[in-house]
Design a protein around this motif. Structure first.
Motif, mmCIF file in Angstrom:
data_model
loop_
_atom_site.group_PDB
_atom_site.id
_atom_site.type_symbol
_atom_site.label_atom_id
_atom_site.label_comp_id
_atom_site.label_asym_id
_atom_site.label_seq_id
_atom_site.Cartn_x
_atom_site.Cartn_y
_atom_site.Cartn_z
ATOM 1 N N GLU A 199 11.688 3.149 -3.525
ATOM 2 C CA GLU A 199 10.572 3.744 -2.782
ATOM 3 C C GLU A 199 9.577 2.711 -2.245
ATOM 4 O O GLU A 199 8.591 3.065 -1.599
ATOM 5 C CB GLU A 199 9.823 4.731 -3.689
ATOM 6 N N GLN A 202 9.184 2.174 1.978
ATOM 7 C CA GLN A 202 8.410 3.197 2.684
ATOM 8 C C GLN A 202 6.916 3.030 2.425
ATOM 9 O O GLN A 202 6.098 3.195 3.341
ATOM 10 C CB GLN A 202 8.859 4.596 2.238
ATOM 11 N N SER A 203 6.548 2.700 1.194
ATOM 12 C CA SER A 203 5.133 2.529 0.853
ATOM 13 C C SER A 203 4.529 1.344 1.595
ATOM 14 O O SER A 203 3.393 1.400 2.077
ATOM 15 C CB SER A 203 4.975 2.330 -0.657
ATOM 16 N N GLU A 205 5.766 0.004 4.418
ATOM 17 C CA GLU A 205 5.826 0.291 5.852
ATOM 18 C C GLU A 205 4.674 1.189 6.297
ATOM 19 O O GLU A 205 4.057 0.969 7.343
ATOM 20 C CB GLU A 205 7.160 0.962 6.187
ATOM 21 N N LYS A 206 4.361 2.177 5.471
ATOM 22 C CA LYS A 206 3.304 3.133 5.831
ATOM 23 C C LYS A 206 1.901 2.583 5.580
ATOM 24 O O LYS A 206 0.916 3.195 5.989
ATOM 25 C CB LYS A 206 3.494 4.428 5.034
ATOM 26 N N GLY A 207 1.806 1.459 4.895
ATOM 27 C CA GLY A 207 0.499 0.896 4.593
ATOM 28 C C GLY A 207 -0.148 1.505 3.366
ATOM 29 O O GLY A 207 -1.334 1.280 3.108
ATOM 30 N N THR A 208 0.639 2.271 2.610
ATOM 31 C CA THR A 208 0.115 2.834 1.357
ATOM 32 C C THR A 208 -0.224 1.707 0.386
ATOM 33 O O THR A 208 -1.137 1.839 -0.438
ATOM 34 C CB THR A 208 1.161 3.771 0.719
ATOM 35 N N VAL A 228 8.464 -5.627 7.286
ATOM 36 C CA VAL A 228 7.141 -4.998 7.274
ATOM 37 C C VAL A 228 6.045 -5.878 6.662
ATOM 38 O O VAL A 228 4.878 -5.492 6.650
ATOM 39 C CB VAL A 228 7.184 -3.640 6.535
#
Length: 360
Positions: A199, A202-203, A205-208, A228
């Motif tokens: 996971e 995705q974290s 990439e999304k900037g989370t 990223v």
């Protein structure tokens, strides 16, 4: 005909065909186990150790002992494997013990803590020191017996959207960091995030999150972190040589014959060696490809290393004062670390320093 003469003339195959096999072979039962991994199947290095183990068990038992291997999330969440083994939902898991420091910080000493042992030192403590004995005493509280399940070697220090130039750049930074190390990152101003390997991309990439670490070049390239986050740090002060484990349900293990127990031990040793070999062989080319593709390497700043070291030692003292499980294991572990560093600073470090300065 005398039995020994018959065996010599007929050979093992003839003995087995004639039904004269030793009772020890005939007595083995057919067994089916399920193994829950904490890792994604795409990582042939860290997930692959479980496959190596299961395959070897099958081969050494003539197919009578079969173990199906399930990736993280397939049977249960990646961080749910300890409870699953404890409760007997599955017979065995393959995982990084430090993921479960929230249950008890002592789990981390069975894997890696900041400024801990390198891979060879970790194996030495486990096998020739008191490591395996002490950790098995601890894991007994969780209905688990453990066996060595691989080591990644020293890891890289993670991927960052912006280069870390000083300790000030750590302040407020949200970073995915494995297990126990987050406690130290928090003490130097970072915001740790405990996210399973599958996971992380995705974290990021999304900037989370602002940064993330996993293992090293081969795995990290597969997971696509370079797409990223352009900056790649070294070394991981939190993982000098993380020890992976096979956790086996105690009742399931005790139900095995002596021969099957020996086979499990042998197969885990093979898997342990195989994982380290894969990482050492595959990381150099992957790092070369990453740099050629634009990845920017940087060394972890000295003030970050020093602050993290200071806070980690303070944390260990605090834990020794309040957690008797930790104190018992840590006292032995820290003494072993001191002796190992005394030795490694001479022959090992001296040789490595010279060789790495050569242009071969």
């Amino acid at each position: 005909m005398e039995r020994r003469s018959f065996v010599r003339q007929a050979g093992l195959a003839g003995v087995l065909a004639a039904g004269a096999a030793p009772a020890i072979v005939q007595a083995q039962a057919n067994i089916r186990w399920r193994l829950a991994s904490s890792f994604p199947k795409s990582l042939d290095t860290i997930f692959g150790a479980a496959d190596v183990f299961a395959k070897k068990v099958g081969e050494m038992t003539g197919g009578k002992f079969q173990i199906s291997v399930h990736a993280g999330g397939e049977l249960m969440p990646p961080f749910g494997v300890v409870d699953a083994v404890k409760d007997g939902t599955v017979e065995i898991a393959h995982t990084a013990p430090y993921y479960f420091f929230g249950k008890d910080e002592t789990f981390a000493l069975g894997c890696a803590v900041p400024f801990g042992l390198n891979s060879r030192q970790n194996t030495a403590w486990m096998i020739e020191g008191n490591g395996l004995k002490l950790m098995r005493e601890f894991y007994r509280n969780y209905n688990i017996i453990n066996f060595l399940g691989g080591n990644t070697g020293a890891q890289m220090g993670g991927w960052y959207r912006k280069e870390v130039k000083s300790l000030a750049d750590i302040k407020g930074q949200k970073m995915r960091i494995g297990g126990f190390a987050g406690r130290v990152l928090e003490r130097i101003g970072g915001v740790p995030q405990n996210i399973p390997g599958g996971e992380i991309y995705q974290s990021l990439e999304k900037g989370t999150i602002d940064a993330a670490e996993w293992v090293g070049p081969y795995d990290d390239q597969k997971l696509g972190f370079n797409k990223v986050a352009p900056y790649y740090a070294y070394p991981a002060w939190w993982e000098g040589g993380p020890q992976l484990d096979f956790f086996i349900n105690t009742k399931a293990y005790e139900g095995l014959s002596a021969e099957y127990k020996a086979i499990v031990e042998a197969a885990t040793a093979m898997a342990h060696t195989d994982m380290q070999a894969k990482y050492d062989a595959k990381n150099p080319d992957a790092l070369r490809q990453l740099v050629a593709g634009g990845t920017k390497l940087f060394r972890m700043p000295k003030d970050v290393m020093e602050a993290a070291f200071k806070e980690s030692q303070a944390l260990y003292s605090e834990l020794s004062a309040k957690n008797p499980n930790w104190k018992k294991v840590y006292e032995d572990w820290s003494k072993f670390r001191r002796e190992q560093n005394l030795w490694f600073r001479f022959a090992e470090a001296g040789f490595d320093d010279f060789m790495q300065a050569q242009k071969l």
